[in-house]
Design a protein around this motif. Structure first.
Motif, PDB file in Angstrom:
ATOM      1  N   THR A  56     -21.263  29.946  74.981  1.00 41.07           N
ATOM      2  CA  THR A  56     -22.128  28.941  75.611  1.00 41.07           C
ATOM      3  C   THR A  56     -23.044  29.547  76.664  1.00 41.07           C
ATOM      4  O   THR A  56     -23.930  28.855  77.182  1.00 41.07           O
ATOM      5  N   SER A  57     -22.865  30.822  76.990  1.00 38.74           N
ATOM      6  CA  SER A  57     -23.811  31.490  77.889  1.00 38.74           C
ATOM      7  C   SER A  57     -25.203  31.520  77.272  1.00 38.74           C
ATOM      8  O   SER A  57     -26.209  31.545  77.984  1.00 38.74           O
ATOM      9  N   GLU A  58     -25.253  31.560  75.944  1.00 39.16           N
ATOM     10  CA  GLU A  58     -26.520  31.470  75.209  1.00 39.16           C
ATOM     11  C   GLU A  58     -26.505  30.165  74.407  1.00 39.16           C
ATOM     12  O   GLU A  58     -26.476  30.149  73.181  1.00 39.16           O
ATOM     13  N   LEU A  59     -26.533  29.060  75.134  1.00 36.81           N
ATOM     14  CA  LEU A  59     -26.321  27.749  74.523  1.00 36.81           C
ATOM     15  C   LEU A  59     -27.395  27.415  73.491  1.00 36.81           C
ATOM     16  O   LEU A  59     -27.092  26.882  72.423  1.00 36.81           O
ATOM     17  N   ALA A 112     -19.238  25.634  80.259  1.00 36.39           N
ATOM     18  CA  ALA A 112     -20.666  25.506  79.949  1.00 36.39           C
ATOM     19  C   ALA A 112     -21.424  24.690  80.989  1.00 36.39           C
ATOM     20  O   ALA A 112     -22.571  25.007  81.327  1.00 36.39           O
ATOM     21  N   ASP A 113     -20.796  23.643  81.508  1.00 41.61           N
ATOM     22  CA  ASP A 113     -21.486  22.807  82.491  1.00 41.61           C
ATOM     23  C   ASP A 113     -21.787  23.590  83.770  1.00 41.61           C
ATOM     24  O   ASP A 113     -22.850  23.432  84.380  1.00 41.61           O
ATOM     25  N   ILE A 169     -22.110  26.918  83.886  1.00 43.51           N
ATOM     26  CA  ILE A 169     -23.072  27.962  83.521  1.00 43.51           C
ATOM     27  C   ILE A 169     -24.496  27.428  83.575  1.00 43.51           C
ATOM     28  O   ILE A 169     -25.414  28.095  84.070  1.00 43.51           O
ATOM     29  N   HIS A 170     -24.694  26.199  83.089  1.00 38.01           N
ATOM     30  CA  HIS A 170     -26.049  25.660  82.940  1.00 38.01           C
ATOM     31  C   HIS A 170     -26.423  24.611  83.986  1.00 38.01           C
ATOM     32  O   HIS A 170     -27.568  24.145  84.011  1.00 38.01           O
ATOM     33  N   ARG A 172     -25.531  21.526  84.323  1.00 41.99           N
ATOM     34  CA  ARG A 172     -25.743  20.171  83.808  1.00 41.99           C
ATOM     35  C   ARG A 172     -24.619  19.832  82.836  1.00 41.99           C
ATOM     36  O   ARG A 172     -23.866  20.715  82.426  1.00 41.99           O
ATOM     37  N   THR A 210     -23.348  19.339  79.344  1.00 43.47           N
ATOM     38  CA  THR A 210     -23.809  19.868  78.053  1.00 43.47           C
ATOM     39  C   THR A 210     -23.122  19.229  76.854  1.00 43.47           C
ATOM     40  O   THR A 210     -23.536  19.457  75.711  1.00 43.47           O
ATOM     41  N   GLU A 234     -24.739  17.750  73.648  1.00 40.60           N
ATOM     42  CA  GLU A 234     -25.588  18.639  72.859  1.00 40.60           C
ATOM     43  C   GLU A 234     -24.865  19.215  71.642  1.00 40.60           C
ATOM     44  O   GLU A 234     -25.501  19.738  70.724  1.00 40.60           O
TER      45      GLU A 234
END
Length: 204
Positions: A79-82, A108-109, A111-112, A114, A116, A119
């Motif tokens: 998920t680092s490259e979602l 993931a939330d 990392i980004h 927000r 996720t 998605e």
């Protein structure tokens, strides 16, 4: 000439996708702490971050319908490259009916920055999240996340609870070497958010 990167590799009749080496954690047990491959695979350290085009081009050389499962899992947190993850899953969905699984740390939330979870709707059949421990202190000691002022254990469980609305099968995993008492505590954690606990052998 740059050598070919291992973007995908085969194990146990399944295809694993190694789309990034980025990860916000430095888990004490991580395979990449002690080697450059997984269970006899070619080296999984990537020469550079693959583009979506490179990932899809790699997959075009595979018979995707021949695998029991296609799994996002390599020498990094997928998920680092979602964006690449989701677009790759869309491509797989367009050409194959093979089930797709995401192996993730569930952060993931963070990392980004927000939410996720939505998605992933319609793209992933199973999300397998590494629980690693049954409480926040032990989790932090084992996973060693880059965030020092955030309860990453709580964030991971929140992701697991929320993504149930968008992915059919959500699983928390622990390895069998943690002992019966810790496994029982981990089962209680999984039960508290209504997901399955999988106790897996250390080598799979």
């Amino acid at each position: 000439m740059e050598k070919a990167m291992t973007i995908s590799y085969e194990l146990w009749d399944k295809l694993y996708l190694n789309i990034t080496n980025k990860c916000p954690c430095a888990c004490t047990f991580c395979l990449r702490q002690n080697g450059d491959g997984a269970y006899g695979s070619d080296p999984l350290w990537l020469e550079h971050q693959p583009t979506l085009d490179e990932v899809i081009e790699n997959l075009k050389g595979r018979d995707l319908d021949s695998y029991k499962e296609i799994i996002f899992c390599g020498y990094g947190e997928p998920t680092s490259e979602l964006g690449i993850l989701l677009d790759t899953a869309r491509y797989i969905r367009s050409v194959s009916k093979t089930p797709i699984r995401l192996n993730t740390n569930g952060l993931a939330d963070l990392i980004h920055g927000r939410e996720t979870e939505s998605e992933f709707k319609g793209l992933i059949d199973t999300v397998s999240i590494s629980l690693n421990a049954s409480d926040s202190a032990a989790y932090t000691a084992i996973t060693r996340p880059k965030w020092k002022d955030v309860d990453c254990f709580a964030a991971m469980l929140s992701f697991a609870a929320k993504i149930k609305a968008y992915v059919p099968n959500v699983v928390l995993t622990v390895v069998d070497i943690i002992g019966e008492e810790e496994i029982a505590k981990s089962q209680a954690v999984a039960d508290s958010i209504g997901v399955t606990l999988r106790v897996r052998p250390m080598e799979t």
